[in-house]
Enzyme design. Structure first.
Site, mmCIF file in Angstrom:
data_model
loop_
_atom_site.group_PDB
_atom_site.id
_atom_site.type_symbol
_atom_site.label_atom_id
_atom_site.label_comp_id
_atom_site.label_asym_id
_atom_site.label_seq_id
_atom_site.Cartn_x
_atom_site.Cartn_y
_atom_site.Cartn_z
ATOM 1 N N TYR A 124 76.411 -30.612 -76.492
ATOM 2 C CA TYR A 124 77.101 -30.066 -75.972
ATOM 3 C C TYR A 124 77.524 -30.628 -74.511
ATOM 4 O O TYR A 124 76.818 -30.589 -73.610
ATOM 5 C CB TYR A 124 77.782 -28.752 -75.435
ATOM 6 C CG TYR A 124 78.804 -28.019 -75.775
ATOM 7 C CD1 TYR A 124 79.974 -27.946 -76.420
ATOM 8 C CD2 TYR A 124 79.129 -27.951 -73.865
ATOM 9 C CE1 TYR A 124 81.197 -27.363 -76.099
ATOM 10 C CE2 TYR A 124 80.633 -27.978 -73.452
ATOM 11 C CZ TYR A 124 81.332 -27.531 -74.425
ATOM 12 O OH TYR A 124 83.563 -27.113 -74.429
ATOM 13 N N GLN A 185 84.667 -22.698 -80.367
ATOM 14 C CA GLN A 185 85.488 -23.701 -80.519
ATOM 15 C C GLN A 185 84.098 -24.868 -81.232
ATOM 16 O O GLN A 185 84.582 -25.182 -82.691
ATOM 17 C CB GLN A 185 87.526 -23.860 -81.640
ATOM 18 C CG GLN A 185 87.463 -24.599 -80.004
ATOM 19 C CD GLN A 185 87.827 -24.027 -78.629
ATOM 20 O OE1 GLN A 185 87.434 -22.698 -78.521
ATOM 21 N NE2 GLN A 185 88.960 -24.332 -78.382
ATOM 22 N N ASN A 208 80.369 -23.011 -69.912
ATOM 23 C CA ASN A 208 81.130 -21.856 -69.518
ATOM 24 C C ASN A 208 80.070 -20.731 -70.794
ATOM 25 O O ASN A 208 79.823 -20.944 -71.912
ATOM 26 C CB ASN A 208 82.516 -21.943 -69.615
ATOM 27 C CG ASN A 208 82.776 -21.982 -70.986
ATOM 28 O OD1 ASN A 208 82.505 -22.020 -71.909
ATOM 29 N ND2 ASN A 208 84.315 -22.220 -70.851
ATOM 30 N N SER A 233 71.797 -21.044 -62.602
ATOM 31 C CA SER A 233 70.954 -22.252 -61.953
ATOM 32 C C SER A 233 70.243 -21.419 -61.176
ATOM 33 O O SER A 233 70.688 -20.347 -60.466
ATOM 34 C CB SER A 233 71.500 -23.328 -61.752
ATOM 35 O OG SER A 233 70.325 -23.992 -61.700
ATOM 36 N N GLN A 255 70.951 -26.142 -55.580
ATOM 37 C CA GLN A 255 71.353 -24.774 -56.765
ATOM 38 C C GLN A 255 72.326 -24.300 -56.226
ATOM 39 O O GLN A 255 73.522 -23.567 -57.005
ATOM 40 C CB GLN A 255 69.812 -24.160 -56.543
ATOM 41 C CG GLN A 255 68.820 -24.965 -57.477
ATOM 42 C CD GLN A 255 69.040 -25.577 -58.262
ATOM 43 O OE1 GLN A 255 69.003 -25.159 -59.410
ATOM 44 N NE2 GLN A 255 68.051 -26.701 -58.318
ATOM 45 N N HIS A 258 76.008 -25.421 -57.768
ATOM 46 C CA HIS A 258 75.489 -25.339 -59.294
ATOM 47 C C HIS A 258 76.905 -23.907 -59.529
ATOM 48 O O HIS A 258 78.106 -24.180 -60.327
ATOM 49 C CB HIS A 258 74.932 -24.376 -59.982
ATOM 50 C CG HIS A 258 73.787 -26.361 -60.116
ATOM 51 N ND1 HIS A 258 74.172 -26.757 -61.310
ATOM 52 C CD2 HIS A 258 72.859 -26.171 -59.840
ATOM 53 C CE1 HIS A 258 73.379 -27.759 -61.406
ATOM 54 N NE2 HIS A 258 72.872 -28.053 -60.171
ATOM 55 N N GLU A 324 63.763 -20.613 -62.976
ATOM 56 C CA GLU A 324 63.585 -22.751 -63.115
ATOM 57 C C GLU A 324 63.321 -23.493 -62.907
ATOM 58 O O GLU A 324 62.074 -24.267 -63.654
ATOM 59 C CB GLU A 324 65.859 -22.379 -63.440
ATOM 60 C CG GLU A 324 65.649 -23.511 -64.564
ATOM 61 C CD GLU A 324 67.367 -23.976 -64.318
ATOM 62 O OE1 GLU A 324 67.278 -24.675 -65.001
ATOM 63 O OE2 GLU A 324 67.775 -23.260 -63.172
ATOM 64 N N HIS A 325 63.582 -23.840 -61.737
ATOM 65 C CA HIS A 325 63.001 -24.440 -60.542
ATOM 66 C C HIS A 325 62.406 -24.601 -59.582
ATOM 67 O O HIS A 325 62.369 -23.164 -58.868
ATOM 68 C CB HIS A 325 64.061 -25.203 -59.465
ATOM 69 C CG HIS A 325 65.335 -25.992 -60.903
ATOM 70 N ND1 HIS A 325 66.197 -25.369 -61.191
ATOM 71 C CD2 HIS A 325 65.338 -27.204 -61.914
ATOM 72 C CE1 HIS A 325 67.102 -26.163 -61.927
ATOM 73 N NE2 HIS A 325 66.126 -27.196 -62.682
ATOM 74 N N ASP A 358 67.139 -33.389 -61.583
ATOM 75 C CA ASP A 358 68.047 -33.563 -62.096
ATOM 76 C C ASP A 358 68.673 -34.764 -62.389
ATOM 77 O O ASP A 358 69.293 -34.985 -63.375
ATOM 78 C CB ASP A 358 68.778 -32.454 -61.786
ATOM 79 C CG ASP A 358 68.896 -31.493 -60.850
ATOM 80 O OD1 ASP A 358 68.178 -30.903 -62.279
ATOM 81 O OD2 ASP A 358 69.323 -31.286 -60.271
ATOM 82 N N GLU A 412 45.115 -4.817 -99.555
ATOM 83 C CA GLU A 412 46.210 -4.555 -99.081
ATOM 84 C C GLU A 412 47.288 -4.370 -100.496
ATOM 85 O O GLU A 412 48.576 -4.991 -100.564
ATOM 86 C CB GLU A 412 47.036 -6.395 -98.311
ATOM 87 C CG GLU A 412 46.241 -6.860 -97.546
ATOM 88 C CD GLU A 412 46.656 -7.887 -96.641
ATOM 89 O OE1 GLU A 412 47.204 -8.754 -97.412
ATOM 90 O OE2 GLU A 412 46.592 -8.552 -95.911
ATOM 91 N N HIS A 418 47.865 -11.616 -106.112
ATOM 92 C CA HIS A 418 47.380 -12.366 -104.929
ATOM 93 C C HIS A 418 45.901 -12.921 -105.516
ATOM 94 O O HIS A 418 45.162 -14.386 -105.683
ATOM 95 C CB HIS A 418 47.533 -12.232 -103.813
ATOM 96 C CG HIS A 418 48.631 -12.181 -103.317
ATOM 97 N ND1 HIS A 418 50.273 -11.649 -103.394
ATOM 98 C CD2 HIS A 418 48.585 -13.211 -102.129
ATOM 99 C CE1 HIS A 418 50.697 -11.840 -102.424
ATOM 100 N NE2 HIS A 418 49.951 -12.551 -101.528
#
Length: 430
Positions: A124, A185, A208, A233, A255, A258, A324-325, A358, A412, A418
Protein backbone atom coordinates in the site's frame (compact mmCIF):
# COMPACT_ATOMS: atom_id res chain seq x y z
CA UNK A 1 5.94 25.78 26.62
CA UNK A 2 9.32 24.12 25.88
CA UNK A 3 9.78 20.36 25.94
CA UNK A 4 9.75 19.06 29.52
CA UNK A 5 13.01 17.98 31.15
CA UNK A 6 12.22 15.36 33.80
CA UNK A 7 14.62 13.89 36.35
CA UNK A 8 13.83 10.29 37.20
CA UNK A 9 15.18 6.89 38.15
CA UNK A 10 13.86 3.36 37.76
CA UNK A 11 11.39 3.87 40.58
CA UNK A 12 9.88 7.08 39.16
CA UNK A 13 6.91 5.37 37.53
CA UNK A 14 4.75 8.44 38.01
CA UNK A 15 7.20 10.34 35.78
CA UNK A 16 7.80 7.92 32.92
CA UNK A 17 4.81 5.53 32.91
CA UNK A 18 2.86 7.48 30.30
CA UNK A 19 5.64 6.89 27.77
CA UNK A 20 5.34 3.13 28.31
CA UNK A 21 1.65 2.94 27.52
CA UNK A 22 2.37 1.81 23.97
CA UNK A 23 0.90 4.72 22.05
CA UNK A 24 -0.91 2.57 19.51
CA UNK A 25 -3.54 4.51 17.70
CA UNK A 26 -7.08 3.91 18.96
CA UNK A 27 -8.69 2.30 15.94
CA UNK A 28 -12.07 1.52 17.48
CA UNK A 29 -13.88 4.46 15.83
CA UNK A 30 -12.18 3.84 12.49
CA UNK A 31 -12.99 0.13 12.69
CA UNK A 32 -16.70 0.73 13.22
CA UNK A 33 -16.74 3.01 10.18
CA UNK A 34 -14.90 0.67 7.85
CA UNK A 35 -16.84 -2.52 8.54
CA UNK A 36 -19.66 -1.67 6.09
CA UNK A 37 -17.03 -0.80 3.47
CA UNK A 38 -15.27 -4.12 3.92
CA UNK A 39 -18.55 -6.01 3.64
CA UNK A 40 -19.52 -4.12 0.48
CA UNK A 41 -16.20 -4.96 -1.16
CA UNK A 42 -16.54 -8.59 -0.12
CA UNK A 43 -20.05 -8.95 -1.55
CA UNK A 44 -20.08 -6.47 -4.44
CA UNK A 45 -16.48 -6.54 -5.65
CA UNK A 46 -15.53 -4.05 -8.36
CA UNK A 47 -18.81 -2.12 -8.18
CA UNK A 48 -18.13 -1.25 -4.53
CA UNK A 49 -14.61 -0.10 -5.40
CA UNK A 50 -15.89 2.19 -8.17
CA UNK A 51 -18.56 3.60 -5.86
CA UNK A 52 -16.30 4.29 -2.88
CA UNK A 53 -13.58 5.82 -5.05
CA UNK A 54 -16.09 8.29 -6.45
CA UNK A 55 -17.48 8.99 -2.97
CA UNK A 56 -14.20 9.45 -1.08
CA UNK A 57 -11.77 10.58 -3.78
CA UNK A 58 -14.16 12.43 -6.08
CA UNK A 59 -12.88 10.46 -9.06
CA UNK A 60 -14.99 8.39 -11.44
CA UNK A 61 -12.73 5.60 -12.65
CA UNK A 62 -13.18 3.72 -15.91
CA UNK A 63 -10.93 0.88 -14.71
CA UNK A 64 -9.35 -0.15 -11.43
CA UNK A 65 -5.92 -1.36 -12.46
CA UNK A 66 -2.99 -0.12 -14.50
CA UNK A 67 -0.28 -2.15 -16.18
CA UNK A 68 2.86 -0.13 -15.36
CA UNK A 69 4.61 -1.45 -18.47
CA UNK A 70 2.08 0.40 -20.63
CA UNK A 71 2.63 3.83 -19.03
CA UNK A 72 5.19 6.38 -20.19
CA UNK A 73 7.06 8.14 -17.39
CA UNK A 74 9.31 11.17 -17.30
CA UNK A 75 11.04 11.01 -13.93
CA UNK A 76 14.06 13.33 -13.84
CA UNK A 77 17.53 11.82 -13.84
CA UNK A 78 18.54 13.06 -10.39
CA UNK A 79 15.45 11.49 -8.79
CA UNK A 80 16.17 8.26 -10.63
CA UNK A 81 19.77 8.31 -9.44
CA UNK A 82 18.70 8.72 -5.80
CA UNK A 83 16.15 5.91 -5.87
CA UNK A 84 18.44 3.59 -7.83
CA UNK A 85 21.19 4.14 -5.25
CA UNK A 86 18.71 3.36 -2.47
CA UNK A 87 17.53 0.28 -4.39
CA UNK A 88 21.10 -1.00 -4.69
CA UNK A 89 21.77 -0.58 -0.97
CA UNK A 90 18.44 -2.09 0.11
CA UNK A 91 19.01 -5.08 -2.16
CA UNK A 92 22.53 -5.63 -0.81
CA UNK A 93 21.35 -5.55 2.80
CA UNK A 94 18.41 -7.88 2.22
CA UNK A 95 20.29 -10.34 0.01
CA UNK A 96 22.36 -11.13 3.11
CA UNK A 97 19.14 -12.30 4.79
CA UNK A 98 18.44 -15.11 2.31
CA UNK A 99 17.70 -18.46 3.93
CA UNK A 100 19.02 -21.84 2.86
CA UNK A 101 17.31 -25.16 3.60
CA UNK A 102 18.98 -27.46 6.12
CA UNK A 103 18.66 -30.95 7.52
CA UNK A 104 20.16 -32.85 10.44
CA UNK A 105 20.10 -36.44 11.68
CA UNK A 106 18.55 -36.59 15.16
CA UNK A 107 18.04 -39.91 16.96
CA UNK A 108 18.58 -41.72 13.67
CA UNK A 109 16.01 -39.67 11.68
CA UNK A 110 16.51 -37.01 9.02
CA UNK A 111 14.83 -33.76 10.12
CA UNK A 112 14.99 -30.41 8.42
CA UNK A 113 13.51 -27.14 7.27
CA UNK A 114 12.87 -25.74 3.85
CA UNK A 115 11.69 -22.21 3.18
CA UNK A 116 8.85 -21.31 0.85
CA UNK A 117 7.76 -17.75 -0.01
CA UNK A 118 4.24 -16.50 0.48
CA UNK A 119 2.57 -16.59 -2.94
CA UNK A 120 1.37 -13.01 -3.25
CA UNK A 121 1.83 -9.53 -1.78
CA UNK A 122 0.11 -6.15 -1.90
CA UNK A 123 2.08 -3.02 -1.03
CA UNK A 124 0.00 0.00 0.00
CA UNK A 125 1.33 3.42 -1.01
CA UNK A 126 -0.57 6.46 0.33
CA UNK A 127 -1.40 9.33 -2.00
CA UNK A 128 -1.41 13.13 -1.81
CA UNK A 129 0.76 14.79 0.84
CA UNK A 130 1.47 11.42 2.49
CA UNK A 131 3.24 10.03 -0.58
CA UNK A 132 6.01 7.65 0.55
CA UNK A 133 7.68 6.16 -2.53
CA UNK A 134 10.60 5.00 -0.38
CA UNK A 135 8.20 2.58 1.34
CA UNK A 136 7.57 0.94 -2.03
CA UNK A 137 11.24 0.00 -2.20
CA UNK A 138 11.21 -1.18 1.40
CA UNK A 139 8.18 -3.40 0.94
CA UNK A 140 8.89 -4.90 -2.46
CA UNK A 141 12.65 -5.55 -2.51
CA UNK A 142 12.79 -8.06 0.38
CA UNK A 143 9.67 -9.78 -0.99
CA UNK A 144 11.33 -10.18 -4.38
CA UNK A 145 14.46 -11.61 -2.74
CA UNK A 146 12.28 -14.02 -0.75
CA UNK A 147 10.79 -15.24 -4.01
CA UNK A 148 7.27 -13.80 -3.85
CA UNK A 149 5.94 -14.24 -7.36
CA UNK A 150 2.86 -12.00 -7.51
CA UNK A 151 3.11 -8.40 -6.25
CA UNK A 152 0.65 -5.56 -6.75
CA UNK A 153 0.78 -1.92 -5.68
CA UNK A 154 -2.34 -0.46 -4.06
CA UNK A 155 -2.60 3.35 -4.13
CA UNK A 156 -5.39 5.97 -4.17
CA UNK A 157 -6.16 7.60 -7.53
CA UNK A 158 -5.19 11.23 -8.05
CA UNK A 159 -7.07 13.75 -10.20
CA UNK A 160 -3.81 14.48 -12.04
CA UNK A 161 -3.04 10.77 -12.40
CA UNK A 162 -0.90 8.30 -10.45
CA UNK A 163 2.39 9.99 -9.44
CA UNK A 164 5.06 9.22 -12.00
CA UNK A 165 7.53 8.17 -9.33
CA UNK A 166 5.22 5.34 -8.24
CA UNK A 167 4.71 4.17 -11.81
CA UNK A 168 8.45 4.27 -12.50
CA UNK A 169 9.18 2.32 -9.31
CA UNK A 170 6.56 -0.25 -10.31
CA UNK A 171 8.36 -0.57 -13.63
CA UNK A 172 11.89 -1.02 -12.31
CA UNK A 173 10.67 -3.38 -9.57
CA UNK A 174 8.64 -5.37 -12.11
CA UNK A 175 5.31 -5.12 -10.32
CA UNK A 176 2.36 -6.96 -11.86
CA UNK A 177 -0.18 -4.15 -11.58
CA UNK A 178 -1.09 -0.88 -9.90
CA UNK A 179 -4.52 -0.92 -8.26
CA UNK A 180 -5.88 2.63 -8.20
CA UNK A 181 -8.01 2.26 -5.08
CA UNK A 182 -7.13 3.71 -1.69
CA UNK A 183 -8.32 3.58 1.88
CA UNK A 184 -10.06 0.69 3.59
CA UNK A 185 -11.62 -0.32 0.28
CA UNK A 186 -8.17 -0.80 -1.24
CA UNK A 187 -7.10 -3.01 1.65
CA UNK A 188 -10.34 -4.99 1.35
CA UNK A 189 -9.78 -5.50 -2.37
CA UNK A 190 -6.38 -7.03 -1.63
CA UNK A 191 -7.74 -9.22 1.18
CA UNK A 192 -10.88 -10.52 -0.55
CA UNK A 193 -10.03 -10.17 -4.22
CA UNK A 194 -12.50 -8.82 -6.76
CA UNK A 195 -13.17 -9.25 -10.47
CA UNK A 196 -10.27 -6.91 -11.32
CA UNK A 197 -8.06 -7.22 -8.24
CA UNK A 198 -6.48 -10.60 -7.43
CA UNK A 199 -6.40 -11.58 -3.77
CA UNK A 200 -3.10 -11.09 -1.97
CA UNK A 201 -1.99 -13.22 0.96
CA UNK A 202 -0.02 -10.41 2.63
CA UNK A 203 -0.03 -6.61 2.71
CA UNK A 204 2.51 -4.05 3.92
CA UNK A 205 2.81 -0.28 3.79
CA UNK A 206 1.75 2.84 5.74
CA UNK A 207 -1.66 4.48 5.67
CA UNK A 208 -4.17 6.55 7.64
CA UNK A 209 -6.27 5.27 10.53
CA UNK A 210 -8.82 3.67 8.19
CA UNK A 211 -6.09 1.79 6.35
CA UNK A 212 -4.55 0.69 9.66
CA UNK A 213 -7.95 -0.39 10.98
CA UNK A 214 -8.70 -2.39 7.83
CA UNK A 215 -5.32 -4.12 7.96
CA UNK A 216 -5.70 -5.01 11.63
CA UNK A 217 -9.30 -6.21 11.31
CA UNK A 218 -8.76 -8.32 8.19
CA UNK A 219 -5.57 -9.77 9.64
CA UNK A 220 -7.50 -10.68 12.79
CA UNK A 221 -10.01 -12.50 10.59
CA UNK A 222 -7.20 -14.56 9.09
CA UNK A 223 -7.83 -13.11 5.62
CA UNK A 224 -4.48 -11.43 5.05
CA UNK A 225 -1.08 -11.20 6.73
CA UNK A 226 0.34 -7.85 7.82
CA UNK A 227 3.78 -6.59 8.88
CA UNK A 228 2.80 -5.51 12.42
CA UNK A 229 0.10 -3.41 14.11
CA UNK A 230 0.81 0.25 13.37
CA UNK A 231 1.16 3.23 15.67
CA UNK A 232 2.63 6.74 15.49
CA UNK A 233 6.26 7.17 14.47
CA UNK A 234 8.74 7.39 17.35
CA UNK A 235 12.41 7.82 18.17
CA UNK A 236 14.39 7.29 21.36
CA UNK A 237 17.88 8.74 21.69
CA UNK A 238 20.45 7.68 24.29
CA UNK A 239 23.07 10.43 24.56
CA UNK A 240 25.74 11.70 26.94
CA UNK A 241 27.73 14.90 27.28
CA UNK A 242 29.87 14.08 24.24
CA UNK A 243 26.85 14.45 21.91
CA UNK A 244 25.95 17.39 19.69
CA UNK A 245 22.74 18.99 21.03
CA UNK A 246 21.80 20.58 17.70
CA UNK A 247 22.04 17.26 15.89
CA UNK A 248 19.94 15.57 18.57
CA UNK A 249 17.27 18.27 18.30
CA UNK A 250 17.18 17.78 14.51
CA UNK A 251 16.73 14.04 14.94
CA UNK A 252 13.89 14.53 17.40
CA UNK A 253 12.17 16.92 15.00
CA UNK A 254 12.56 14.51 12.08
CA UNK A 255 10.11 12.22 13.88
CA UNK A 256 7.83 15.08 14.94
CA UNK A 257 7.59 15.97 11.25
CA UNK A 258 5.67 12.74 10.62
CA UNK A 259 2.63 13.86 12.58
CA UNK A 260 1.36 15.49 15.73
CA UNK A 261 0.98 12.09 17.41
CA UNK A 262 4.66 11.22 16.89
CA UNK A 263 7.04 11.11 19.85
CA UNK A 264 10.72 11.78 20.49
CA UNK A 265 12.34 10.76 23.78
CA UNK A 266 15.86 11.78 24.78
CA UNK A 267 17.49 9.73 27.54
CA UNK A 268 20.61 11.24 29.08
CA UNK A 269 22.60 11.60 32.28
CA UNK A 270 23.70 15.14 31.46
CA UNK A 271 21.44 18.00 32.57
CA UNK A 272 23.50 20.50 30.59
CA UNK A 273 22.95 18.49 27.38
CA UNK A 274 19.23 18.28 28.14
CA UNK A 275 18.97 22.07 28.47
CA UNK A 276 20.96 22.66 25.28
CA UNK A 277 18.72 20.29 23.31
CA UNK A 278 15.65 22.03 24.68
CA UNK A 279 17.06 25.37 23.51
CA UNK A 280 17.97 23.96 20.07
CA UNK A 281 14.41 22.75 19.61
CA UNK A 282 13.10 26.27 20.18
CA UNK A 283 15.67 27.70 17.77
CA UNK A 284 14.61 25.15 15.15
CA UNK A 285 10.96 26.10 15.53
CA UNK A 286 11.86 29.71 14.74
CA UNK A 287 14.23 28.93 11.88
CA UNK A 288 12.29 26.07 10.24
CA UNK A 289 8.58 26.85 10.60
CA UNK A 290 7.28 24.39 8.01
CA UNK A 291 4.67 22.13 9.65
CA UNK A 292 5.31 24.14 12.82
CA UNK A 293 2.03 23.43 14.61
CA UNK A 294 2.37 19.71 13.95
CA UNK A 295 5.97 19.57 15.16
CA UNK A 296 5.29 21.63 18.26
CA UNK A 297 2.35 19.48 19.30
CA UNK A 298 4.41 16.31 18.89
CA UNK A 299 7.32 17.76 20.87
CA UNK A 300 5.37 19.55 23.59
CA UNK A 301 2.67 16.94 24.21
CA UNK A 302 4.14 13.54 23.30
CA UNK A 303 7.87 13.97 23.79
CA UNK A 304 10.25 14.52 26.68
CA UNK A 305 13.84 14.63 27.88
CA UNK A 306 14.41 12.18 30.72
CA UNK A 307 17.51 12.62 32.88
CA UNK A 308 18.58 9.36 34.55
CA UNK A 309 21.36 8.78 37.09
CA UNK A 310 23.42 6.53 34.77
CA UNK A 311 23.73 5.32 31.18
CA UNK A 312 22.73 1.86 32.47
CA UNK A 313 19.44 3.38 33.60
CA UNK A 314 18.98 4.94 30.16
CA UNK A 315 19.57 1.54 28.56
CA UNK A 316 17.08 -0.06 30.94
CA UNK A 317 14.41 2.47 30.06
CA UNK A 318 15.08 2.14 26.34
CA UNK A 319 14.53 -1.62 26.60
CA UNK A 320 11.28 -0.97 28.47
CA UNK A 321 10.22 1.51 25.79
CA UNK A 322 11.17 -0.83 22.91
CA UNK A 323 11.22 2.06 20.44
CA UNK A 324 10.68 1.97 16.70
CA UNK A 325 13.93 3.91 16.13
CA UNK A 326 16.80 4.01 18.62
CA UNK A 327 19.77 6.34 18.24
CA UNK A 328 22.85 5.84 20.40
CA UNK A 329 25.17 8.83 20.63
CA UNK A 330 27.61 8.20 23.47
CA UNK A 331 31.35 7.87 24.01
CA UNK A 332 31.04 4.05 23.75
CA UNK A 333 28.22 3.26 21.35
CA UNK A 334 29.04 -0.42 20.89
CA UNK A 335 29.01 -1.06 24.63
CA UNK A 336 25.57 0.54 24.91
CA UNK A 337 24.30 -1.35 21.85
CA UNK A 338 25.44 -4.69 23.27
CA UNK A 339 22.92 -4.19 26.08
CA UNK A 340 19.98 -3.29 23.82
CA UNK A 341 17.35 -6.04 23.61
CA UNK A 342 14.32 -4.35 22.05
CA UNK A 343 14.34 -1.84 19.18
CA UNK A 344 12.99 -1.75 15.64
CA UNK A 345 16.19 -0.34 14.13
CA UNK A 346 19.28 1.08 15.84
CA UNK A 347 21.40 4.01 14.62
CA UNK A 348 24.91 4.05 16.06
CA UNK A 349 27.02 7.16 16.45
CA UNK A 350 26.70 10.85 15.66
CA UNK A 351 26.58 10.41 11.88
CA UNK A 352 23.63 7.99 11.83
CA UNK A 353 20.37 9.94 11.85
CA UNK A 354 17.15 7.99 11.35
CA UNK A 355 16.69 9.68 7.97
CA UNK A 356 19.60 7.63 6.58
CA UNK A 357 17.72 4.43 7.33
CA UNK A 358 14.48 5.95 6.10
CA UNK A 359 15.89 6.44 2.62
CA UNK A 360 19.30 5.26 1.58
CA UNK A 361 21.51 3.21 3.92
CA UNK A 362 19.86 -0.11 3.05
CA UNK A 363 18.13 -1.24 6.24
CA UNK A 364 14.34 -1.44 6.18
CA UNK A 365 12.24 1.42 7.50
CA UNK A 366 9.03 -0.59 7.91
CA UNK A 367 9.35 -1.15 11.65
CA UNK A 368 7.24 -2.15 14.66
CA UNK A 369 5.89 0.79 16.67
CA UNK A 370 4.09 1.26 20.01
CA UNK A 371 6.53 -1.01 21.89
CA UNK A 372 5.98 -3.65 19.24
CA UNK A 373 9.71 -4.41 18.92
CA UNK A 374 9.37 -6.55 22.06
CA UNK A 375 7.71 -9.17 19.84
CA UNK A 376 8.09 -8.01 16.21
CA UNK A 377 11.11 -7.40 13.99
CA UNK A 378 11.76 -4.99 11.17
CA UNK A 379 10.42 -5.97 7.76
CA UNK A 380 12.84 -8.26 5.98
CA UNK A 381 13.19 -11.33 3.80
CA UNK A 382 12.00 -13.52 6.69
CA UNK A 383 8.70 -11.61 6.70
CA UNK A 384 7.82 -13.23 3.38
CA UNK A 385 9.12 -16.73 4.05
CA UNK A 386 7.35 -19.67 5.65
CA UNK A 387 9.25 -22.47 7.37
CA UNK A 388 8.22 -25.94 6.26
CA UNK A 389 9.59 -28.60 8.60
CA UNK A 390 10.00 -32.22 7.53
CA UNK A 391 11.14 -35.55 8.89
CA UNK A 392 12.09 -38.91 7.45
CA UNK A 393 11.91 -41.55 10.18
CA UNK A 394 13.78 -44.85 9.84
CA UNK A 395 12.23 -48.17 10.80
CA UNK A 396 14.97 -48.72 13.37
CA UNK A 397 14.29 -45.39 15.05
CA UNK A 398 10.54 -45.95 14.98
CA UNK A 399 10.96 -49.28 16.80
CA UNK A 400 13.34 -47.75 19.32
CA UNK A 401 11.13 -44.76 20.07
CA UNK A 402 7.74 -46.53 20.05
CA UNK A 403 7.73 -47.27 23.82
CA UNK A 404 8.05 -43.54 24.49
CA UNK A 405 5.29 -42.71 22.00
CA UNK A 406 3.09 -45.38 23.65
CA UNK A 407 3.60 -43.87 27.10
CA UNK A 408 3.05 -40.30 25.98
CA UNK A 409 -0.02 -41.06 23.85
CA UNK A 410 -1.60 -43.03 26.72
CA UNK A 411 -0.94 -40.11 29.06
CA UNK A 412 -2.81 -37.80 26.68
CA UNK A 413 -5.61 -40.29 26.03
CA UNK A 414 -4.71 -40.60 22.35
CA UNK A 415 -3.16 -44.05 22.38
CA UNK A 416 -5.89 -45.78 20.40
CA UNK A 417 -4.97 -44.11 17.11
CA UNK A 418 -1.79 -42.10 17.75
CA UNK A 419 -0.12 -45.03 19.47
CA UNK A 420 -1.51 -47.58 17.05
CA UNK A 421 -0.23 -45.66 14.00
CA UNK A 422 3.28 -46.28 15.32
CA UNK A 423 2.70 -49.74 16.75
CA UNK A 424 1.47 -51.30 13.50
CA UNK A 425 4.74 -50.36 11.87
CA UNK A 426 6.76 -52.11 14.56
CA UNK A 427 4.74 -55.26 13.87
CA UNK A 428 5.64 -55.24 10.20
CA UNK A 429 2.09 -54.45 8.96
CA UNK A 430 1.77 -52.86 5.51
Amino acid sequence: MPIPILSCDRNSKEVYSRFLSGAREDLSTATSRILPILEDVRTKGDSALFSYTEKFDGIKLSKLTINPKEVQTNVDSKTKEAFLRAKTNIEAFHLAQKREPWSKVIDGNRLGVKYTPIPSLAVYAPGGKALYPSSVLMGIIPAKIAGVKSIQLITPPQKEGIPEILVWLAQILEIDRIVTVGGAQGIAAAAYGTESVPKSEFIVGPGNSYVAAAKSYLSGQGLIGIDSPAGPSEVCIIADGTSNPKWIACDMLSQAEHGEDSSAILLTTDVSLAEKVRDELEIAFRERPKRLEMKQKAIYENSSILVFPSIEDCIWFSNELAPEHLEIQTKDNDSVFSQIEHAGSVFLGPYSPVAMGDYISGTNHILPTARGSRIYSSLGVDTFLKRVTYQEVTRESLETLYPFVKLMSELEGLDEEHGTSVKVRTEGHT
